[in-house]
Write a protein that holds these residues in place. Sequence first.
Motif, PDB file in Angstrom:
ATOM      1  N   PHE A 199       5.085  10.805   4.836  1.00 12.19           N
ATOM      2  CA  PHE A 199       3.643  10.987   5.006  1.00 12.19           C
ATOM      3  C   PHE A 199       3.178  11.025   6.476  1.00 12.19           C
ATOM      4  CE2 PHE A 199      -0.793   9.486   5.012  1.00 12.19           C
ATOM      5  CZ  PHE A 199      -1.360  10.452   4.207  1.00 12.19           C
ATOM      6  N   ASP A 211      -6.505  -0.663   0.766  1.00  8.97           N
ATOM      7  CA  ASP A 211      -5.379  -0.617   1.692  1.00  8.97           C
ATOM      8  C   ASP A 211      -4.662   0.729   1.651  1.00  8.97           C
ATOM      9  OD1 ASP A 211      -5.750  -3.005   2.858  1.00  8.97           O
ATOM     10  OD2 ASP A 211      -4.218  -4.091   1.737  1.00  8.97           O
ATOM     11  N   LEU A 212      -4.724   1.412   0.493  1.00  8.50           N
ATOM     12  CA  LEU A 212      -4.073   2.731   0.422  1.00  8.50           C
ATOM     13  C   LEU A 212      -4.781   3.704   1.356  1.00  8.50           C
ATOM     14  CD1 LEU A 212      -3.447   3.101  -3.409  1.00  8.50           C
ATOM     15  CD2 LEU A 212      -1.804   2.543  -1.628  1.00  8.50           C
ATOM     16  N   ARG A 232       8.247   3.724   5.950  1.00  5.11           N
ATOM     17  CA  ARG A 232       7.088   4.565   6.197  1.00  5.11           C
ATOM     18  C   ARG A 232       6.421   4.192   7.516  1.00  5.11           C
ATOM     19  NH1 ARG A 232       2.008   4.278   2.231  1.00  5.11           N
ATOM     20  NH2 ARG A 232       1.818   2.281   3.296  1.00  5.11           N
ATOM     21  N   GLN A 292       0.695  -0.295 -13.127  1.00  9.64           N
ATOM     22  CA  GLN A 292       1.686  -1.316 -12.814  1.00  9.64           C
ATOM     23  C   GLN A 292       1.358  -2.000 -11.503  1.00  9.64           C
ATOM     24  OE1 GLN A 292       5.772  -0.228 -13.070  1.00  9.64           O
ATOM     25  NE2 GLN A 292       5.450   0.974 -14.922  1.00  9.64           N
ATOM     26  N   GLU A 293       0.954  -1.167 -10.561  1.00 13.17           N
ATOM     27  CA  GLU A 293       0.581  -1.696  -9.250  1.00 13.17           C
ATOM     28  C   GLU A 293      -0.509  -2.752  -9.413  1.00 13.17           C
ATOM     29  OE1 GLU A 293       1.709  -0.515  -5.183  1.00 13.17           O
ATOM     30  OE2 GLU A 293       2.537  -0.535  -7.184  1.00 13.17           O
ATOM     31  N   LEU A 295      -5.751   9.815  -6.831  1.00 13.08           N
ATOM     32  CA  LEU A 295      -5.843   8.538  -7.538  1.00 13.08           C
ATOM     33  C   LEU A 295      -7.115   8.434  -8.373  1.00 13.08           C
ATOM     34  CD1 LEU A 295      -4.384   6.097  -4.874  1.00 13.08           C
ATOM     35  CD2 LEU A 295      -3.280   7.034  -6.903  1.00 13.08           C
ATOM     36  N   LYS A 328       0.408  -6.277 -10.749  1.00 13.56           N
ATOM     37  CA  LYS A 328       1.243  -7.154  -9.916  1.00 13.56           C
ATOM     38  C   LYS A 328       0.397  -8.205  -9.191  1.00 13.56           C
ATOM     39  CE  LYS A 328       5.187  -4.317  -9.195  1.00 13.56           C
ATOM     40  NZ  LYS A 328       5.634  -3.157  -8.455  1.00 13.56           N
ATOM     41  N   ALA A 332      -3.922   2.688   4.807  1.00 13.57           N
ATOM     42  CA  ALA A 332      -2.555   3.092   5.143  1.00 13.57           C
ATOM     43  C   ALA A 332      -2.526   4.555   5.567  1.00 13.57           C
ATOM     44  CB  ALA A 332      -1.641   2.866   3.941  1.00 13.57           C
ATOM     45  N   GLN A 340      10.700  -1.792  -2.614  1.00 21.64           N
ATOM     46  CA  GLN A 340       9.396  -1.298  -2.177  1.00 21.64           C
ATOM     47  C   GLN A 340       9.095  -1.741  -0.755  1.00 21.64           C
ATOM     48  OE1 GLN A 340       6.175  -2.077  -4.898  1.00 21.64           O
ATOM     49  NE2 GLN A 340       7.386  -1.533  -6.681  1.00 21.64           N
ATOM     50  N   ALA A 361       2.000   9.038 -12.419  1.00 19.67           N
ATOM     51  CA  ALA A 361       1.182   8.483 -11.341  1.00 19.67           C
ATOM     52  C   ALA A 361       0.218   7.428 -11.866  1.00 19.67           C
ATOM     53  CB  ALA A 361       0.410   9.598 -10.662  1.00 19.67           C
ATOM     54  N   ALA A 366       0.825  -1.221   0.000  1.00 19.27           N
ATOM     55  CA  ALA A 366       0.000   0.000   0.000  1.00 19.27           C
ATOM     56  C   ALA A 366       0.853   1.264   0.000  1.00 19.27           C
ATOM     57  CB  ALA A 366      -0.964   0.001   1.188  1.00 19.27           C
ATOM     58  N   LEU A 367       1.889   1.267  -0.813  1.00 18.04           N
ATOM     59  CA  LEU A 367       2.637   2.518  -1.002  1.00 18.04           C
ATOM     60  C   LEU A 367       1.787   3.422  -1.883  1.00 18.04           C
ATOM     61  CD1 LEU A 367       6.223   1.137  -1.662  1.00 18.04           C
ATOM     62  CD2 LEU A 367       5.343   2.204   0.414  1.00 18.04           C
ATOM     63  N   PHE A 368       1.802   4.724  -1.610  1.00 13.39           N
ATOM     64  CA  PHE A 368       0.994   5.647  -2.424  1.00 13.39           C
ATOM     65  C   PHE A 368       1.651   5.791  -3.793  1.00 13.39           C
ATOM     66  CE2 PHE A 368       0.479   7.324   2.021  1.00 13.39           C
ATOM     67  CZ  PHE A 368      -0.745   6.708   2.223  1.00 13.39           C
ATOM     68  N   PRO A 369       1.003   5.281  -4.849  1.00 16.07           N
ATOM     69  CA  PRO A 369       1.663   5.225  -6.161  1.00 16.07           C
ATOM     70  C   PRO A 369       1.932   6.600  -6.759  1.00 16.07           C
ATOM     71  CG  PRO A 369      -0.630   4.563  -6.335  1.00 16.07           C
ATOM     72  CD  PRO A 369      -0.342   4.706  -4.878  1.00 16.07           C
ATOM     73  N   HIS A 370       1.161   7.596  -6.301  1.00 18.55           N
ATOM     74  CA  HIS A 370       1.287   8.930  -6.897  1.00 18.55           C
ATOM     75  C   HIS A 370       2.256   9.802  -6.129  1.00 18.55           C
ATOM     76  CE1 HIS A 370      -1.609   8.976  -3.712  1.00 18.55           C
ATOM     77  NE2 HIS A 370      -1.603  10.299  -3.687  1.00 18.55           N
ATOM     78  N   LYS A 371       2.858   9.270  -5.068  1.00 11.94           N
ATOM     79  CA  LYS A 371       3.794  10.067  -4.280  1.00 11.94           C
ATOM     80  C   LYS A 371       5.199   9.502  -4.450  1.00 11.94           C
ATOM     81  CE  LYS A 371       0.528  11.329  -0.584  1.00 11.94           C
ATOM     82  NZ  LYS A 371       0.450  12.771  -0.743  1.00 11.94           N
ATOM     83  N   THR A 423       1.914   4.259 -12.764  1.00  6.56           N
ATOM     84  CA  THR A 423       2.240   3.570 -11.532  1.00  6.56           C
ATOM     85  C   THR A 423       1.059   2.752 -11.067  1.00  6.56           C
ATOM     86  OG1 THR A 423       3.437   5.548 -11.014  1.00  6.56           O
ATOM     87  CG2 THR A 423       3.214   3.957  -9.265  1.00  6.56           C
ATOM     88  N   LEU A 431      10.691   1.106  -8.430  1.00  8.05           N
ATOM     89  CA  LEU A 431      11.574   0.335  -7.555  1.00  8.05           C
ATOM     90  C   LEU A 431      11.247  -1.156  -7.656  1.00  8.05           C
ATOM     91  CD1 LEU A 431      12.203   3.137  -6.455  1.00  8.05           C
ATOM     92  CD2 LEU A 431      11.917   2.245  -4.141  1.00  8.05           C
ATOM     93  N   PHE A 441       9.185   7.128  -8.024  1.00  9.83           N
ATOM     94  CA  PHE A 441       7.871   6.661  -7.622  1.00  9.83           C
ATOM     95  C   PHE A 441       7.958   5.164  -7.294  1.00  9.83           C
ATOM     96  CE2 PHE A 441       6.876  10.507  -9.916  1.00  9.83           C
ATOM     97  CZ  PHE A 441       5.887  11.068  -9.111  1.00  9.83           C
ATOM     98  N   PRO A 442       7.055   4.676  -6.447  1.00 14.01           N
ATOM     99  CA  PRO A 442       7.156   3.283  -6.012  1.00 14.01           C
ATOM    100  C   PRO A 442       7.311   2.285  -7.160  1.00 14.01           C
ATOM    101  CG  PRO A 442       5.504   4.399  -4.722  1.00 14.01           C
ATOM    102  CD  PRO A 442       5.977   5.372  -5.768  1.00 14.01           C
ATOM    103  N   ALA A 443       6.573   2.506  -8.272  1.00 11.61           N
ATOM    104  CA  ALA A 443       6.613   1.518  -9.349  1.00 11.61           C
ATOM    105  C   ALA A 443       7.980   1.438 -10.019  1.00 11.61           C
ATOM    106  CB  ALA A 443       5.550   1.846 -10.393  1.00 11.61           C
TER     107      ALA A 443
END
Lengths: 375, 366, 294
Positions: free
Chosen positions: B98, C182-183, B147, C290-291, C205, C294, C186, B140, C284, B85-90, C287, B135, B131-133
């Motif tokens: 955060f 979960d985001l 975090r 891709q997320e 998002l 997975k 989180a 990740q 973003a 649950a990493l924020f993909p847009h950050k 991303t 890595l 961005f997370p993706a």
Amino acid sequence: MTLKNMFSPNRREFLLSASAAAAAAGTGLMPRAAQAATSMRYMCWEGYDKPSIIQSFEAANDATVSIDLITDSAAGFAKLAAGGYRDFDVVSSDSPWIARMGPAGIGEYLDDADFADAYAGFYPQFQAPFTPLQHDGKSTGLPTRWGWVGPTVNTKFDTLETWSSYAPCFDPAYKDKICVMDWGDWPILPMALYAGIDPYKELDKAELEEIRKVLRALFKNTRAVVADLSVAQKGLLDGSFRALIGGGTYATSVLRKDGHKEIMSIVPDKKDGLNQGIIWMEATGIVKGTSDVEKAKALVKHMVSPEVAVELAWTDATCNLVPSKNAEDVFTAEQKDALQVDYAQTAWNGSHFHDVAPNIDDLLKIFQEELALSQ
Amino acid sequence: MTLIEVNHVEKYYGTYHALKDISLNVEDGEFIALVGPSGCGKTSLLKILAGFEDLTEGALHIEGRSMVGVPPSQRPTRMVFQKLALFPHKTIYDNIAFPLRIAKVDATTIKTKVDEMIELMHLKPEYLTRFPAQLSGGEQQRVALARAMVSGPSVLLLDEPLSALDVKLKKSLQTELKRLHRIVGTTFVHVTHDLEEAMMLADRICVMRAGEVLQVGTPDEIYYRPATEFVSGFIGETNLIDCEVTRSGDTAAFKSETIAGACEGLAAAQVAPAIEGGAAKLMVRPEKIDFAEGDHGLDCTLDGKVEEFFKKGATTQYRVRLTQNDQLIFVELPGAPDVPKDVGDPVTLGFNRADVYILKADSHAG
Amino acid sequence: MRVKEVNWSNKGLLSATGPLTIMLLLFFLIPFFMTVVLSFQSTQYYRLQWTWDLDIWKEVFSEYFIWRIMWRTLTMSALCVVLCVVISLPIAYALINRMKSMENNVKILIVFAFLADAVLKTFGWVLVLDKSGVMNGFLAWIGLPEIDILFSPTATMIGMVYNLVPYTIFTIYLSMDRIDRDLVRAAYDAGASRFRTFWEVTLPLSKPGIFAGAILVFVLSLGVFLEPKVMGGGTRPMAAELIRQSFETRVNWPLGAALTLVVIAIGAITLAIAGKIAARTSAANATLAQEDSK
């Protein structure tokens, strides 16, 4: 105001359902269609397509008639002129456009002698040869419906004397109380007459500018420019609109039919020596190259016969006068009152007979511009 | 000091009874693993600890404070999610920062703490703007841990964060987790379905099944002294042999039709506390069994025939079919280039009494 | 997936793509081409003249009133987009987070309202907003003064937003629904309030859905016709009414064609700019994709 009135069909909205029905008829969903000997296409305004009118013709003439409704007379003519005439047999539209079909090579000329019976039953002013539909001494069609254009008012809120001139249209006291009918040239022509200009002759630049000024002033007071009859009528009944400009009897009589006797269309008094009213008329003509001239003539005769004329005068959407004097005898007193028959001669005398204005292109453009810039 | 106290917690989802009378104490600084097959209730328990689920009945205290009705944001816990649950847009920096930003920590402190974190996690500083993706999975994982730990929570809740990784990466991150725990000293509550992982990492393991806690204990206790047949079978292969057990004071004795030799003189602790006597299961781990040949010196013996063997490198596993009751026994011997026994060879197996543990037969063991 | 080399004479390919190609040709390319051709002609007295000149285009670019209407259309459309997005965000959020049990019922209601005939809905609004209509009846009942907003730009905007808001509701809903729960957890877990979580996680998002919805609403509002005419009272015509007037009332088909092309161009340019902006923020979005994979 009842819901029924609100949703009563009107020129434009009618198109949607009626053309769908016509399409259904055309594709043979109705079993009758397949068996009839002749199939005809009829371009007309609403009212002419009334089932009781069309079905009695079909039954008597072994034909099927598919309908193409007009939403704008000029557009209907343009469609025919652009080659569409090949698809049609008979047209009922505003008289100037019927008169134009002959000279434009898309209409058949008629021999008035063929229609002597019909003419015999007409009011004196519609007798053959009926000038507005004549071209080079030949007849282009027969008149079928008529009425006058003048302010349509609610006598609950205004006296008829107030509207003996178009002056209130420009009176600040009537700001946001005027409804202009968005029906092509109809709202423009009365404004030209008010400006002291006869729109039915060639206009010079100065005259056009004068008309522009009147329209600009009109739009200052205008609450709405409405194409939809029911919306205009609703506003007139509840006092949102004090007058409909460009409508006249076409916008009035169905309300009177429903008992709203306070609604009236009148012709303003002569101003600067110029009549302020306009007589509109619809006529029916035959399209060039129709496959069956006899059937087409039969349809024209059908439309002007007294029995059909009564039907045509009295439809759900609008009520209008017909040229047939014989039809008048069939109307009840109630119907005559709704149609303002008693006022008809006065209106006729105080009006111009409608034709296509020579400067119509300029006038429509001025209307479009002034409307765009008004707010 | 007891950090987390779970007292008689019940959880229902509608009519489904997810947690049945759960009680568990977690000490400050402890690494505890919640283990069990899927549907055992371990994740529900974790979510109750985090505050994402309410408990139906019972009590939960963290740091002595009742957690009933306290939202996740107000708890001293932080969660590392299964899918991270990493924020993909950050960016990575923004992800790690955060919780600090939410806590209105000033920018300089944030910078310092984030830098500390990436150093601790062995992350490259140039990752901070990515961005997370961008890595790898392992990286990740480290960001997710960073975090969760950046604001110094007193409890770190880990919801199977390693389950999606391949074996090699998993091993290295397991090492990493252990190292982190040693350095930071925060209490870790780690949910996993992999008992082997739990044994590697945890100070104590809580084995769960069908909403119940079966056993809480150190890895050794779980491995060598499983409370039930189910617990014994949850990690690696084991051998369970039917027997009759009798207690007499500090000692106990067992009897089994398949086992020959000295069956008396077991320490009382070698019999599960719940057992008074009677029918039970004798557990002996495969690596505690040897071939009984010559002067073998083993206390107990079993007769059988080699059915199959597998060379595993460090060890070789034999599967021996017992003569008496056709039971299959697993034997794990140190690996050797030659194979002392072949398929079909009759063998005698032996083990010592001290390596035996007697446990309760599951009522419906399969 | 690998792209295979295919020859144009491949019968299978031709039969597979043929219908679509023919459809596009018949219903899009040919009419478009005809519109372009038409814009270089002129009309005289209701009849088309094949003059092949630039007169109409000179007129289009020299008439102030045309651009006044185009500007009005653009600003009304932009406002409509903003309102649709602002209204849709809480609705989509509520659908996903607050009304899970009623979600399907609410969705069906929205779809029904959406599918109902636009003419009927617009005239229905006249009954509501009218001086003697439902809204004023209600206001009188609770003791408030009557408001007369029928035939005003406000009424036009109400109609436009009402008719177009389902597009943004659904695109934003779909986008929000794809966000991993979960985001959000989180963010809560890290101490964020509901609003902060919405602002930092849910809203950014949902961008793909907001973009898609905004573009749909924008393009469709460039062509609104009934709302300004019926609800707005026709005194502030927008582009579609200008085109109708030109084609139908003035029977100036070349002018109508040219104006149509102007509106198409405005729409296309807006789409291109929106595409550029979307590409910039696509890091973003990519991303997110891709997320997901997975």
